[in-house]
Motif scaffolding. Structure first.
Motif, PDB file in Angstrom:
ATOM      1  N   ALA A  48       5.954  17.387   3.537  1.00  0.00           N
ATOM      2  CA  ALA A  48       5.668  16.443   4.625  1.00  0.00           C
ATOM      3  C   ALA A  48       4.368  15.688   4.345  1.00  0.00           C
ATOM      4  N   ARG A  49       3.353  16.394   3.856  1.00  0.00           N
ATOM      5  CA  ARG A  49       2.081  15.742   3.521  1.00  0.00           C
ATOM      6  C   ARG A  49       2.280  14.732   2.395  1.00  0.00           C
ATOM      7  N   ALA A  50       3.027  15.109   1.361  1.00  0.00           N
ATOM      8  CA  ALA A  50       3.284  14.206   0.242  1.00  0.00           C
ATOM      9  C   ALA A  50       4.103  12.997   0.692  1.00  0.00           C
ATOM     10  N   ARG A  51       5.072  13.213   1.577  1.00  0.00           N
ATOM     11  CA  ARG A  51       5.882  12.102   2.098  1.00  0.00           C
ATOM     12  C   ARG A  51       4.988  11.109   2.848  1.00  0.00           C
ATOM     13  N   ALA A  52       4.103  11.630   3.688  1.00  0.00           N
ATOM     14  CA  ALA A  52       3.187  10.761   4.434  1.00  0.00           C
ATOM     15  C   ALA A  52       2.254  10.010   3.485  1.00  0.00           C
ATOM     16  N   GLU A  53       1.798  10.690   2.442  1.00  0.00           N
ATOM     17  CA  GLU A  53       0.918  10.056   1.462  1.00  0.00           C
ATOM     18  C   GLU A  53       1.650   8.937   0.713  1.00  0.00           C
ATOM     19  N   LEU A  54       2.902   9.184   0.333  1.00  0.00           N
ATOM     20  CA  LEU A  54       3.685   8.159  -0.355  1.00  0.00           C
ATOM     21  C   LEU A  54       3.947   6.967   0.559  1.00  0.00           C
ATOM     22  N   GLU A  55       4.259   7.231   1.820  1.00  0.00           N
ATOM     23  CA  GLU A  55       4.513   6.133   2.759  1.00  0.00           C
ATOM     24  C   GLU A  55       3.250   5.323   3.022  1.00  0.00           C
ATOM     25  N   THR A  78      -2.836  -9.497 -24.241  1.00  0.00           N
ATOM     26  CA  THR A  78      -3.405  -8.459 -23.390  1.00  0.00           C
ATOM     27  C   THR A  78      -2.471  -7.266 -23.398  1.00  0.00           C
ATOM     28  N   PRO A  79      -3.020  -6.062 -23.344  1.00  0.00           N
ATOM     29  CA  PRO A  79      -2.174  -4.875 -23.382  1.00  0.00           C
ATOM     30  C   PRO A  79      -1.352  -4.729 -22.107  1.00  0.00           C
ATOM     31  N   VAL A  80      -0.242  -4.044 -22.222  1.00  0.00           N
ATOM     32  CA  VAL A  80       0.612  -3.741 -21.087  1.00  0.00           C
ATOM     33  C   VAL A  80       0.337  -2.287 -20.707  1.00  0.00           C
ATOM     34  N   TRP A  81      -0.087  -2.074 -19.477  1.00  0.00           N
ATOM     35  CA  TRP A  81      -0.420  -0.732 -19.024  1.00  0.00           C
ATOM     36  C   TRP A  81       0.782  -0.108 -18.339  1.00  0.00           C
ATOM     37  N   ARG A  82       1.005   1.152 -18.611  1.00  0.00           N
ATOM     38  CA  ARG A  82       2.076   1.893 -17.952  1.00  0.00           C
ATOM     39  C   ARG A  82       1.444   3.045 -17.194  1.00  0.00           C
ATOM     40  N   THR A  83       1.972   3.323 -16.021  1.00  0.00           N
ATOM     41  CA  THR A  83       1.479   4.439 -15.225  1.00  0.00           C
ATOM     42  C   THR A  83       2.646   5.307 -14.809  1.00  0.00           C
ATOM     43  N   GLY A  84       2.332   6.450 -14.242  1.00  0.00           N
ATOM     44  CA  GLY A  84       3.381   7.337 -13.756  1.00  0.00           C
ATOM     45  C   GLY A  84       4.133   6.766 -12.573  1.00  0.00           C
ATOM     46  N   ALA A  85       3.578   5.750 -11.936  1.00  0.00           N
ATOM     47  CA  ALA A  85       4.189   5.181 -10.741  1.00  0.00           C
ATOM     48  C   ALA A  85       5.323   4.211 -11.053  1.00  0.00           C
ATOM     49  N   GLU A  86       5.635   4.016 -12.319  1.00  0.00           N
ATOM     50  CA  GLU A  86       6.701   3.075 -12.676  1.00  0.00           C
ATOM     51  C   GLU A  86       8.092   3.628 -12.424  1.00  0.00           C
ATOM     52  N   GLN A  87       8.188   4.892 -12.137  1.00  0.00           N
ATOM     53  CA  GLN A  87       9.483   5.503 -11.866  1.00  0.00           C
ATOM     54  C   GLN A  87       9.515   5.972 -10.416  1.00  0.00           C
ATOM     55  N   PRO A  88      10.688   6.185  -9.850  1.00  0.00           N
ATOM     56  CA  PRO A  88      10.754   6.655  -8.460  1.00  0.00           C
ATOM     57  C   PRO A  88      10.243   8.092  -8.341  1.00  0.00           C
ATOM     58  N   TRP A  89       9.550   8.371  -7.257  1.00  0.00           N
ATOM     59  CA  TRP A  89       9.011   9.705  -6.998  1.00  0.00           C
ATOM     60  C   TRP A  89       9.489  10.192  -5.643  1.00  0.00           C
ATOM     61  N   ASP A  90       9.912  11.434  -5.596  1.00  0.00           N
ATOM     62  CA  ASP A  90      10.250  12.092  -4.342  1.00  0.00           C
ATOM     63  C   ASP A  90       9.011  12.824  -3.843  1.00  0.00           C
ATOM     64  N   PRO A  91       8.912  13.063  -2.542  1.00  0.00           N
ATOM     65  CA  PRO A  91       7.769  13.825  -2.027  1.00  0.00           C
ATOM     66  C   PRO A  91       7.644  15.208  -2.681  1.00  0.00           C
ATOM     67  N   GLU A  92       8.766  15.846  -2.993  1.00  0.00           N
ATOM     68  CA  GLU A  92       8.727  17.147  -3.656  1.00  0.00           C
ATOM     69  C   GLU A  92       8.049  17.044  -5.020  1.00  0.00           C
ATOM     70  N   ASP A  93       8.372  15.973  -5.758  1.00  0.00           N
ATOM     71  CA  ASP A  93       7.773  15.766  -7.073  1.00  0.00           C
ATOM     72  C   ASP A  93       6.263  15.588  -6.962  1.00  0.00           C
ATOM     73  N   LEU A  94       5.833  14.810  -5.977  1.00  0.00           N
ATOM     74  CA  LEU A  94       4.402  14.567  -5.809  1.00  0.00           C
ATOM     75  C   LEU A  94       3.681  15.861  -5.448  1.00  0.00           C
ATOM     76  N   ALA A  95       4.254  16.660  -4.553  1.00  0.00           N
ATOM     77  CA  ALA A  95       3.626  17.926  -4.166  1.00  0.00           C
ATOM     78  C   ALA A  95       3.459  18.836  -5.381  1.00  0.00           C
ATOM     79  N   VAL A  96       4.490  18.957  -6.191  1.00  0.00           N
ATOM     80  CA  VAL A  96       4.422  19.810  -7.381  1.00  0.00           C
ATOM     81  C   VAL A  96       3.428  19.242  -8.390  1.00  0.00           C
ATOM     82  N   ALA A  97       3.406  17.927  -8.580  1.00  0.00           N
ATOM     83  CA  ALA A  97       2.462  17.307  -9.521  1.00  0.00           C
ATOM     84  C   ALA A  97       1.018  17.537  -9.085  1.00  0.00           C
TER      85      ALA A  97
END
Length: 71
Positions: free
Chosen positions: A52-59, A22-41
């Motif tokens: 603050a919104r991205a931090r709440a979403e990550l939590e 079976t294939p091994v799937w990789r996603t962007g979530a395999e590495q640590p993300w900061d709220p700043e990174d998520l907001a910019v992405a």
């Protein structure tokens, strides 16, 4: 000459995944993300409100928050 595969299953059978069947799937979530990174992405400026919104979403959603944005 190497055969061109037409599906992920064929690639796995051909040994493209270290002998796994079976294939091994990789996603962007395999590495640590900061709220700043998520907001910019998400295409937002890293303002305090967006961070603050991205931090709440990550939590709240964890890796799913990242996978929705960076599949």
């Amino acid at each position: 000459m190497q055969k061109i595969t037409t599906s992920l299953e064929e690639a796995a059978e051909a040994g493209g995944h270290s002998g796994r069947t079976t294939p091994v799937w990789r996603t962007g979530a395999e590495q640590p993300w900061d709220p700043e990174d998520l907001a910019v992405a998400q295409g937002k400026y890293p303002t305090p409100e967006n961070i603050a919104r991205a931090r709440a979403e990550l939590e709240r959603d964890g890796a799913a928050a990242i996978e929705r944005t960076v599949p």
